[in-house]
Motif scaffolding. Structure first.
Motif, mmCIF file in Angstrom:
data_model
loop_
_atom_site.group_PDB
_atom_site.id
_atom_site.type_symbol
_atom_site.label_atom_id
_atom_site.label_comp_id
_atom_site.label_asym_id
_atom_site.label_seq_id
_atom_site.Cartn_x
_atom_site.Cartn_y
_atom_site.Cartn_z
ATOM 1 N N GLU A 219 -137.882 21.690 -61.974
ATOM 2 C CA GLU A 219 -138.516 21.943 -60.801
ATOM 3 C C GLU A 219 -138.776 23.454 -60.602
ATOM 4 O O GLU A 219 -139.736 23.583 -59.989
ATOM 5 C CB GLU A 219 -137.391 21.670 -59.566
ATOM 6 N N LEU A 220 -137.944 24.236 -61.264
ATOM 7 C CA LEU A 220 -138.259 25.505 -61.184
ATOM 8 C C LEU A 220 -137.642 25.998 -62.331
ATOM 9 O O LEU A 220 -136.400 25.877 -62.871
ATOM 10 C CB LEU A 220 -137.543 26.034 -59.886
ATOM 11 N N VAL A 221 -138.140 27.205 -62.938
ATOM 12 C CA VAL A 221 -137.808 28.025 -64.090
ATOM 13 C C VAL A 221 -137.793 29.426 -63.644
ATOM 14 O O VAL A 221 -138.758 30.053 -63.110
ATOM 15 C CB VAL A 221 -138.508 27.883 -65.302
ATOM 16 N N GLY B 160 -132.599 18.698 -58.385
ATOM 17 C CA GLY B 160 -131.643 19.126 -57.417
ATOM 18 C C GLY B 160 -130.632 19.784 -58.090
ATOM 19 O O GLY B 160 -129.813 20.229 -57.381
ATOM 20 N N ALA B 161 -130.441 19.646 -59.508
ATOM 21 C CA ALA B 161 -129.086 20.407 -59.928
ATOM 22 C C ALA B 161 -129.602 21.938 -60.251
ATOM 23 O O ALA B 161 -130.894 22.069 -60.670
ATOM 24 C CB ALA B 161 -128.605 19.682 -60.900
ATOM 25 N N GLU B 162 -128.698 22.845 -60.561
ATOM 26 C CA GLU B 162 -129.027 24.077 -61.170
ATOM 27 C C GLU B 162 -128.115 24.640 -62.354
ATOM 28 O O GLU B 162 -126.953 24.322 -62.092
ATOM 29 C CB GLU B 162 -128.629 24.832 -59.680
ATOM 30 N N VAL B 163 -128.837 25.162 -63.322
ATOM 31 C CA VAL B 163 -127.950 25.441 -64.367
ATOM 32 C C VAL B 163 -128.636 27.038 -64.567
ATOM 33 O O VAL B 163 -129.826 27.288 -64.501
ATOM 34 C CB VAL B 163 -128.276 24.948 -65.616
ATOM 35 N N SER C 286 -127.418 16.000 -59.443
ATOM 36 C CA SER C 286 -128.146 16.664 -58.358
ATOM 37 C C SER C 286 -127.010 17.342 -57.337
ATOM 38 O O SER C 286 -126.125 16.739 -57.175
ATOM 39 C CB SER C 286 -128.705 15.545 -57.284
ATOM 40 N N GLY C 287 -127.281 18.626 -56.847
ATOM 41 C CA GLY C 287 -126.319 19.317 -56.056
ATOM 42 C C GLY C 287 -125.301 20.048 -56.766
ATOM 43 O O GLY C 287 -124.606 20.772 -56.323
ATOM 44 N N GLN C 288 -124.991 19.916 -58.106
ATOM 45 C CA GLN C 288 -124.242 20.566 -59.020
ATOM 46 C C GLN C 288 -124.604 21.859 -59.337
ATOM 47 O O GLN C 288 -126.023 21.866 -59.511
ATOM 48 C CB GLN C 288 -123.630 19.729 -60.063
ATOM 49 N N ARG C 289 -123.821 22.987 -59.602
ATOM 50 C CA ARG C 289 -124.478 24.129 -60.159
ATOM 51 C C ARG C 289 -123.507 24.534 -61.385
ATOM 52 O O ARG C 289 -122.360 24.579 -60.962
ATOM 53 C CB ARG C 289 -124.121 25.388 -59.184
ATOM 54 N N VAL C 290 -124.052 25.003 -62.528
ATOM 55 C CA VAL C 290 -123.365 25.442 -63.465
ATOM 56 C C VAL C 290 -123.826 26.857 -63.891
ATOM 57 O O VAL C 290 -124.686 27.086 -63.961
ATOM 58 C CB VAL C 290 -123.523 24.471 -64.819
ATOM 59 N N TYR C 291 -122.690 27.808 -63.842
ATOM 60 C CA TYR C 291 -123.231 29.298 -64.340
ATOM 61 C C TYR C 291 -122.455 29.686 -65.332
ATOM 62 O O TYR C 291 -120.978 29.606 -65.411
ATOM 63 C CB TYR C 291 -122.900 30.105 -62.913
ATOM 64 N N ALA C 292 -123.075 29.974 -66.382
ATOM 65 C CA ALA C 292 -122.538 30.993 -67.469
ATOM 66 C C ALA C 292 -122.597 32.448 -67.353
ATOM 67 O O ALA C 292 -123.623 33.116 -67.316
ATOM 68 C CB ALA C 292 -123.086 30.477 -68.785
ATOM 69 N N ARG C 293 -121.286 32.951 -67.047
ATOM 70 C CA ARG C 293 -121.443 34.384 -66.891
ATOM 71 C C ARG C 293 -121.311 35.203 -68.127
ATOM 72 O O ARG C 293 -120.471 34.813 -69.046
ATOM 73 C CB ARG C 293 -120.082 34.820 -66.110
ATOM 74 N N ASN C 294 -122.199 36.143 -68.169
ATOM 75 C CA ASN C 294 -122.256 37.149 -69.454
ATOM 76 C C ASN C 294 -122.380 36.490 -70.649
ATOM 77 O O ASN C 294 -122.007 36.980 -71.621
ATOM 78 C CB ASN C 294 -120.724 37.739 -69.620
ATOM 79 N N GLY D 256 -134.124 19.531 -62.965
ATOM 80 C CA GLY D 256 -133.619 20.277 -61.980
ATOM 81 C C GLY D 256 -134.107 21.849 -62.005
ATOM 82 O O GLY D 256 -135.234 22.025 -62.613
ATOM 83 N N ARG D 257 -133.338 22.956 -61.703
ATOM 84 C CA ARG D 257 -133.748 24.229 -61.858
ATOM 85 C C ARG D 257 -132.911 24.841 -62.972
ATOM 86 O O ARG D 257 -131.778 24.708 -63.252
ATOM 87 C CB ARG D 257 -133.244 25.090 -60.694
ATOM 88 N N ALA D 258 -133.558 25.787 -63.778
ATOM 89 C CA ALA D 258 -132.778 26.717 -64.640
ATOM 90 C C ALA D 258 -133.299 27.876 -64.684
ATOM 91 O O ALA D 258 -134.318 28.370 -64.424
ATOM 92 C CB ALA D 258 -133.364 26.014 -66.127
ATOM 93 N N LEU D 259 -132.228 28.723 -64.506
ATOM 94 C CA LEU D 259 -132.379 30.412 -64.495
ATOM 95 C C LEU D 259 -131.408 31.118 -65.533
ATOM 96 O O LEU D 259 -130.447 30.864 -65.501
ATOM 97 C CB LEU D 259 -131.569 30.511 -62.851
#
Lengths: 270, 253
Positions: free
Chosen positions: B213-215, B174-177, B154-162, B191-194
């Motif tokens: 929670e959110l897609v 509450g986490a975001e990937v 919860s509260g962490q974000r992981v982002y894979a660019r390109n 959590g959330r997946a974008l």
């Protein structure tokens, strides 16, 4: 070899200080030399739970700001020979703590030959909580079996994996243990409370103890005696088990079922 | 050596058309100082996402008609703060004229790019600055997915660019990937997946246990106040079709 253990949770009121006091007492009763430090600057409580509030002269902040020596500030427990308390300051705020200051106090305790240093973290994820966990080798994450506490603990586990010295220096990660408190088997059975397995599944770390909900905890706090010292209490037995597991003994979890009613209480419908 | 022979042997370049991830910056003011400060704070909050990101400036929200000098100041402010403006977003003839004056390409809006024909692409390619286009090339040559083996708390974000993101553990509430490509979660997604974080509309979200929670895919999102029974805890994929997000279980029922 000194081990630094942070007792943390994110959420307030889940039993961090009760746990710090009992685990510290449990370790000390087994002959270990233990110091327990209150990191909740401005809201000092540990001294009350340990029953030494009237003996606080100098505190953690005084030591950090070189206004007293560590020896002057360490309060020796009256019940257990090898247990010491370092109280928080009630009159300062959390900015009085610094990374270097905390390091220096921990180093002095290590030099004094302590086996365990317990850091009782304040609630939240601000400076006090951050510094309490920063130098930890292990973490006891205290969680109540309800959704908001579980989510806050998840957040804390994330910080333990990223904002500690071990994480920053890429050393072996902080060893994480889960301690469930205020567990009520009856309410779990009724579907009103999350079960041990639910919490374990969400957080994905090993459970070091389950402490049953009990009026003994409040009674012990009022008396200024760590609840682990109450030999008649299931809470004390559950904390003793947790201490054993902390020291590496494998033992099954107890107090997960509602206690069976005795013959007389069944007879009289009690 | 004839001209034809030299081309056949060793072409000096290869042209490839493809969707290019480009952040759009819709400015509402020409106050360069304010824009500079805002870009700095965005970069501070999410450096992975914004630092040295190629952006295209969208002037559609401005109230007054800008002149080239204003836009130059804005472009300079954005660049000084750490993002890389590479183009103007397609607008009216004024924008076309400004773009010519500033020697910048005009590109269609990111999401519209894939829908329209590729005619806008050749204009976008040559102006792309060296660094982003290099990473894009890496991507088109099949960069590996970014792997993440720890639980995302919860509260962490992981982002894979390109690239795609593969998480082999749980994603907590509450986490975001996020990924510019697809997001795969081989655990519980709470959590959330974008996916398609920079507009790739063919990106998808896959998860082993759906409790999200959110897609979101290419900016089209859906929140789950209640998880549909048939999806809860099941392996699920999400994709974008037109302007709608679709969800379905996959694997054997």
């Amino acid at each position: 070899m000194t081990e630094i253990i942070v007792v943390t949770s994110g959420k307030g009121g889940v039993g961090k200080t009760t746990t710090s006091a009992s685990i510290a007492s449990g370790l000390a009763r087994r002959g270990k030399k233990v110091a327990v430090i209150d990191f909740d600057i401005g809201l000092r409580n540990l001294d009350l739970i340990m029953g030494c509030e009237r003996r606080v002269v100098y505190d953690f902040v005084n030591v950090i700001q070189n206004e007293s020596t560590l020896k002057q500030a360490l309060i020796k427990d009256k019940r257990i020979e090898t247990l010491y308390v370092l109280a928080a300051s009630q009159t300062r705020d959390k900015d009085a703590l610094t990374v270097e200051g905390v390091r220096r106090v921990l180093d002095e305790l290590i030099a004094e030959g302590f086996d365990y240093i317990l850091c009782d973290s304040p609630a939240g994820i601000e400076k006090g909580a951050h510094l309490a966990m920063y130098y930890a080798d292990r973490a006891i994450v205290v969680v109540n079996p309800e959704v908001s506490s579980v989510r806050d603990s998840d957040r804390i586990l994330g910080l333990l994996a990223s904002k500690t010295q071990r994480a920053e220096k890429d050393e072996t990660k902080v060893k994480e243990h889960l301690l469930l408190t205020r567990y009520s088997p009856k309410r779990v059975a009724a579907g009103e409370m999350m079960s041990v397995d639910d919490v374990k599944e969400i957080l994905g770390i090993e459970v070091i103890g389950v402490i049953p909900e009990s009026p003994d905890v409040l009674a012990a706090s009022n008396a200024g005696t760590p609840v682990i010292m109450n030999a008649d209490s299931d809470v004390a037995r559950a904390y003793e088990d947790a201490v054993s597991r902390l020291m590496g003994d494998a033992m099954p979890l107890r107090f997960l079922e509602e206690p069976k009613k005795g013959f007389f209480s069944r007879l009289f419908g009690g | 050596m004839t001209k034809a022979a030299s081309i056949a042997r060793d072409p000096p370049f290869v042209i490839r058309f493809g969707p290019v991830g480009l952040a759009q910056m819709r400015v509402t003011t020409l106050d360069a100082a304010a824009i500079h400060a805002e870009v700095l704070s965005r970069i501070a909050s999410a450096p992975q996402l914004f630092e040295r990101t190629a952006v295209c400036l969208d002037l559609g929200e401005l109230e007054q008609v800008p002149v080239a000098r204003d836009i130059r100041l804005v472009l300079d402010a954005v660049k000084r703060a750490g993002m890389l403006p590479v183009a103007l977003a397609r607008g009216n003839e004024i924008v076309d004229a400004l773009a010519r004056e500033l020697d910048l390409p005009v590109v269609a809006q990111v999401r519209a790019v894939s829908k329209q024909s590729a005619e806008m692409q050749p204009k976008a390619e040559p102006a792309a600055p060296a660094k982003p286009s290099a990473t894009m090339d890496l991507d088109s040559q099949g960069a590996l997915a970014q792997l993440h083996h720890q639980p995302v708390r919860s509260g962490q974000r992981v982002y894979a660019r390109n690239r795609d993101l593969v998480v082999t553990a749980a994603v907590g509430a509450g986490a975001e990937v996020m990924a510019d490509g697809c997001v795969h979660v081989y655990g519980s997604l709470r959590g959330r997946a974008l996916a398609g974080a920079r507009g790739e509309i063919t990106a998808r979200v896959f998860c082993h246990e759906f409790n999200a929670e959110l897609v979101s895919i290419a900016g089209v999102f859906r929140v789950f106040e209640t998880i549909p029974k048939e999806l809860a805890g099941k392996p699920v994929q999400a994709w974008l079709s037109g302007d709608d997000l679709h969800f379905a279980r996959f694997g054997s029922p």
